[in-house]
Design an enzyme around this catalytic site. Structure first.
Site, short mmCIF file in Angstrom:
data_model
loop_
_atom_site.label_atom_id
_atom_site.label_comp_id
_atom_site.label_asym_id
_atom_site.label_seq_id
_atom_site.Cartn_x
_atom_site.Cartn_y
_atom_site.Cartn_z
N LYS A 137 -0.65 5.02 4.42
CA LYS A 137 -1.56 4.10 5.13
C LYS A 137 -1.10 3.90 6.58
O LYS A 137 0.08 3.68 6.84
CB LYS A 137 -1.62 2.75 4.40
CG LYS A 137 -2.66 1.81 5.01
CD LYS A 137 -2.99 0.64 4.10
CE LYS A 137 -3.96 -0.32 4.74
NZ LYS A 137 -5.26 0.26 5.07
N HIS A 161 0.84 -1.20 0.00
CA HIS A 161 0.00 0.00 0.00
C HIS A 161 0.87 1.25 0.00
O HIS A 161 2.06 1.19 0.30
CB HIS A 161 -0.92 0.03 1.23
CG HIS A 161 -2.13 -0.84 1.09
ND1 HIS A 161 -2.14 -2.17 1.43
CD2 HIS A 161 -3.38 -0.58 0.60
CE1 HIS A 161 -3.33 -2.69 1.18
NE2 HIS A 161 -4.11 -1.75 0.68
#
Ligand SMILES: NC(=O)c1ccc[n+]([C@@H]2O[C@H](COP(=O)([O-])OP(=O)(O)OC[C@H]3O[C@@H](n4cnc5c(N)ncnc54)[C@H](O)[C@@H]3O)[C@@H](O)[C@H]2O)c1
Length: 252
Positions: free
Chosen positions: A147, A143
């Protein structure tokens, strides 16, 4: 027309949902809630959830785990169905979600995309054949650098799906750096990579003797999650109290 309150409206996903709803003849955002009003919406925004009295059919939430308790209380008080998309909820909060679902409709999914929800089913079939034959199961997720939670809620949902297919006999290993020993048969390893602007990649690896099978899902834009959330909101409005997930939306 389904009237939506967007919780976390000024964030990345809030903005994706705002764009999708503006083009959708069956959905309208009537109000937003966000602790920080960035002035990027066309509807009224409340920075204090208690001040929002706007009439609506459903709430979509993409905010922060810190906001989950107040949001659930608000939805019960107002008798509003809620599509809960925020990840990283604590064990206590997950228990509260289950309690709340006895009073109002709650749809919670760590990943709103059609692709991941199909993958959740496919890997169960694979696990029943391959894990039973002795293949090791590992999950790798990637990600963007912003995040906050790791591993991703989707990686955990994939692990839960594998485990469920194997009668919940497996345990999860997140960090191998602290123990110098070989993996055991009943573990699912989960690794997280964070960097750049990666929207979300998930790989489920079945590694056996002399052969490997990999399932991979790549999200190229956040719109895949947004579309699923708007469809989920339309599905949930008017439903009886209970716990729902994306499989209910996909199966209609
Ligand atoms: N289920 C899915 O498919 C899916 C997909 C993408 C993101 N997510 C999750 O959704 C959440 C939000 O993601 P994002 O990328 O939009 O994040 P973001 O940081 O861009 O936006 C979050 C927004 O919530 C607001 N906020 C923070 N605390 C709040 C509070 N206490 N009350 C009200 N508003 C508050 C912030 O001001 C911000 O505008 C994360 O948990 C992320 O992991 C889930």
């Amino acid at each position: 027309m389904v009237k939506i309150i967007m919780h976390g409206c000024c964030g990345h996903m809030g903005q994706v949902i705002s764009d999708l709803a503006a083009k959708d003849a069956e959905a309208e955002i009537v109000a937003g809630i966000d602790i920080s009003d960035k002035g990027n919406t066309t509807y009224p925004v409340f920075t204090d959830i208690k001040a929002c009295q706007t009439e609506a059919d459903v709430v979509i939430d993409f905010s922060s785990a810190k906001a989950a308790d107040a949001l659930l209380d608000f939805c019960v008080e107002r008798n509003l169905p809620v599509v809960l998309c925020t990840t990283g909820l604590s064990e206590e909060q997950l228990a509260k979600v289950e309690e709340t679902a006895k009073k109002i409709p709650v749809l919670k999914s760590a990943n709103m995309s059609l692709g991941i929800n199909t993958l959740l089913k496919l890997i169960q079939e694979a696990a029943k054949v391959l894990a039973t034959a002795g293949f090791d199961m590992e999950i790798v997720e990637r990600h963007h650098r912003l995040k906050l939670d790791a591993p991703s809620g989707t990686a955990l949902a994939l692990a839960d799906s594998l485990n469920e297919a194997m009668d919940n006999q497996y345990h999860y290993v997140y960090d191998r750096s602290q123990k110098r020993e070989m993996r055991d048969d009943k573990e699912i390893g989960i690794s997280a990579v964070r960097g750049g602007t990666i929207v979300g990649d998930h790989e489920v690896i079945f590694a056996g003797p002399d052969e490997v099978i990999e399932f991979k899902h790549t999200a190229y834009s956040k719109a895949v999650f947004g579309k699923g959330a708007v469809e989920a909101a339309k599905f949930l409005a008017g439903k009886p109290a209970g716990r729902y997930d994306m499989a209910d939306v996909i199966e209609g």
